[in-house]
Design a protein around this motif. Sequence first.
Motif, PDB file in Angstrom:
ATOM      1  N   GLY A 128       0.798  -1.220   0.000  1.00  0.00           N
ATOM      2  CA  GLY A 128       0.000   0.000   0.000  1.00  0.00           C
ATOM      3  C   GLY A 128       0.828   1.266   0.000  1.00  0.00           C
ATOM      4  N   ARG A 129       2.099   1.156  -0.345  1.00  0.00           N
ATOM      5  CA  ARG A 129       3.003   2.315  -0.339  1.00  0.00           C
ATOM      6  C   ARG A 129       2.987   3.093  -1.648  1.00  0.00           C
ATOM      7  NH1 ARG A 129       8.394  -0.097   2.607  1.00  0.00           N
ATOM      8  NH2 ARG A 129       7.428  -0.359   4.659  1.00  0.00           N
ATOM      9  N   ARG A 130       2.646   2.419  -2.736  1.00  0.00           N
ATOM     10  CA  ARG A 130       2.636   3.079  -4.047  1.00  0.00           C
ATOM     11  C   ARG A 130       1.395   2.656  -4.817  1.00  0.00           C
ATOM     12  NH1 ARG A 130       8.292   2.655  -6.913  1.00  0.00           N
ATOM     13  NH2 ARG A 130       7.360   4.258  -8.197  1.00  0.00           N
ATOM     14  N   VAL A 131       1.004   3.505  -5.756  1.00  0.00           N
ATOM     15  CA  VAL A 131      -0.156   3.246  -6.595  1.00  0.00           C
ATOM     16  C   VAL A 131       0.319   3.270  -8.047  1.00  0.00           C
ATOM     17  CG1 VAL A 131      -2.445   4.072  -7.262  1.00  0.00           C
ATOM     18  CG2 VAL A 131      -1.652   4.377  -4.909  1.00  0.00           C
ATOM     19  N   PRO A 132       0.013   2.213  -8.800  1.00  0.00           N
ATOM     20  CA  PRO A 132       0.512   2.157 -10.179  1.00  0.00           C
ATOM     21  C   PRO A 132      -0.286   3.025 -11.144  1.00  0.00           C
ATOM     22  CG  PRO A 132      -0.857   0.264  -9.751  1.00  0.00           C
ATOM     23  CD  PRO A 132      -0.744   1.023  -8.449  1.00  0.00           C
ATOM     24  N   ARG A 133       0.347   3.414 -12.217  1.00  0.00           N
ATOM     25  CA  ARG A 133      -0.342   4.078 -13.316  1.00  0.00           C
ATOM     26  C   ARG A 133      -1.037   2.988 -14.131  1.00  0.00           C
ATOM     27  NH1 ARG A 133       0.436   9.470 -12.905  1.00  0.00           N
ATOM     28  NH2 ARG A 133       2.471  10.106 -12.180  1.00  0.00           N
ATOM     29  N   ARG A 134      -1.926   3.416 -15.004  1.00  0.00           N
ATOM     30  CA  ARG A 134      -2.759   2.477 -15.762  1.00  0.00           C
ATOM     31  C   ARG A 134      -1.941   1.417 -16.488  1.00  0.00           C
ATOM     32  NH1 ARG A 134      -7.685   1.658 -17.353  1.00  0.00           N
ATOM     33  NH2 ARG A 134      -8.483   3.603 -16.540  1.00  0.00           N
ATOM     34  N   LEU A 135      -0.877   1.795 -17.177  1.00  0.00           N
ATOM     35  CA  LEU A 135      -0.107   0.819 -17.955  1.00  0.00           C
ATOM     36  C   LEU A 135       0.482  -0.284 -17.078  1.00  0.00           C
ATOM     37  CD1 LEU A 135       1.727   3.120 -20.532  1.00  0.00           C
ATOM     38  CD2 LEU A 135      -0.264   1.650 -20.908  1.00  0.00           C
ATOM     39  N   ALA A 136       0.995   0.083 -15.916  1.00  0.00           N
ATOM     40  CA  ALA A 136       1.564  -0.913 -15.003  1.00  0.00           C
ATOM     41  C   ALA A 136       0.463  -1.801 -14.429  1.00  0.00           C
ATOM     42  CB  ALA A 136       2.340  -0.238 -13.872  1.00  0.00           C
ATOM     43  N   ALA A 137      -0.669  -1.202 -14.070  1.00  0.00           N
ATOM     44  CA  ALA A 137      -1.778  -1.973 -13.512  1.00  0.00           C
ATOM     45  C   ALA A 137      -2.305  -2.969 -14.544  1.00  0.00           C
ATOM     46  CB  ALA A 137      -2.897  -1.034 -13.062  1.00  0.00           C
ATOM     47  N   GLU A 138      -2.427  -2.536 -15.784  1.00  0.00           N
ATOM     48  CA  GLU A 138      -2.894  -3.425 -16.853  1.00  0.00           C
ATOM     49  C   GLU A 138      -1.894  -4.552 -17.108  1.00  0.00           C
ATOM     50  OE1 GLU A 138      -3.628  -0.633 -20.001  1.00  0.00           O
ATOM     51  OE2 GLU A 138      -5.696  -0.277 -19.328  1.00  0.00           O
ATOM     52  N   ALA A 139      -0.606  -4.242 -17.040  1.00  0.00           N
ATOM     53  CA  ALA A 139       0.430  -5.262 -17.239  1.00  0.00           C
ATOM     54  C   ALA A 139       0.361  -6.313 -16.137  1.00  0.00           C
ATOM     55  CB  ALA A 139       1.813  -4.615 -17.282  1.00  0.00           C
ATOM     56  N   LEU A 140       0.122  -5.886 -14.903  1.00  0.00           N
ATOM     57  CA  LEU A 140       0.007  -6.828 -13.786  1.00  0.00           C
ATOM     58  C   LEU A 140      -1.212  -7.728 -13.973  1.00  0.00           C
ATOM     59  CD1 LEU A 140       0.898  -4.451 -10.833  1.00  0.00           C
ATOM     60  CD2 LEU A 140       2.276  -6.368 -11.660  1.00  0.00           C
ATOM     61  N   ALA A 141      -2.343  -7.137 -14.317  1.00  0.00           N
ATOM     62  CA  ALA A 141      -3.567  -7.920 -14.522  1.00  0.00           C
ATOM     63  C   ALA A 141      -3.381  -8.920 -15.663  1.00  0.00           C
ATOM     64  CB  ALA A 141      -4.743  -6.986 -14.815  1.00  0.00           C
ATOM     65  N   ARG A 142      -2.785  -8.479 -16.752  1.00  0.00           N
ATOM     66  CA  ARG A 142      -2.539  -9.357 -17.904  1.00  0.00           C
ATOM     67  C   ARG A 142      -1.636 -10.525 -17.512  1.00  0.00           C
ATOM     68  NH1 ARG A 142      -2.179  -5.308 -21.054  1.00  0.00           N
ATOM     69  NH2 ARG A 142       0.036  -4.961 -20.739  1.00  0.00           N
ATOM     70  N   ALA A 143      -0.581 -10.240 -16.762  1.00  0.00           N
ATOM     71  CA  ALA A 143       0.359 -11.280 -16.335  1.00  0.00           C
ATOM     72  C   ALA A 143      -0.315 -12.295 -15.404  1.00  0.00           C
ATOM     73  CB  ALA A 143       1.567 -10.647 -15.648  1.00  0.00           C
TER      74      ALA A 143
END
Length: 89
Positions: free
Chosen positions: A63-78
Amino acid sequence: MPHPSHRPTVPDRPKKSGTGQDVIVINPTKLARVRAANGGMTQYQLADKSGVSRSFISDIERGRRVPRRLAAEALARALGVELSVLQDG
């Protein structure tokens, strides 16, 4: 010389919506649970598969950082899930 209070105003910068720069709030607990449910994937494996650094993934899960859309989408895809699965709601 004009008085400092008479300086012209600078217009607000346009929002970068749609460029991948907007912030996506991911539920840290959900990210860790989905990662664990995904064959016990480690942060290192998720980092390798998503292209997001392991330390950044750790910071998101804490909970220390919040990702930008591209990183969040990459995590979900992975992880093989829709982005909404990692969000509250």
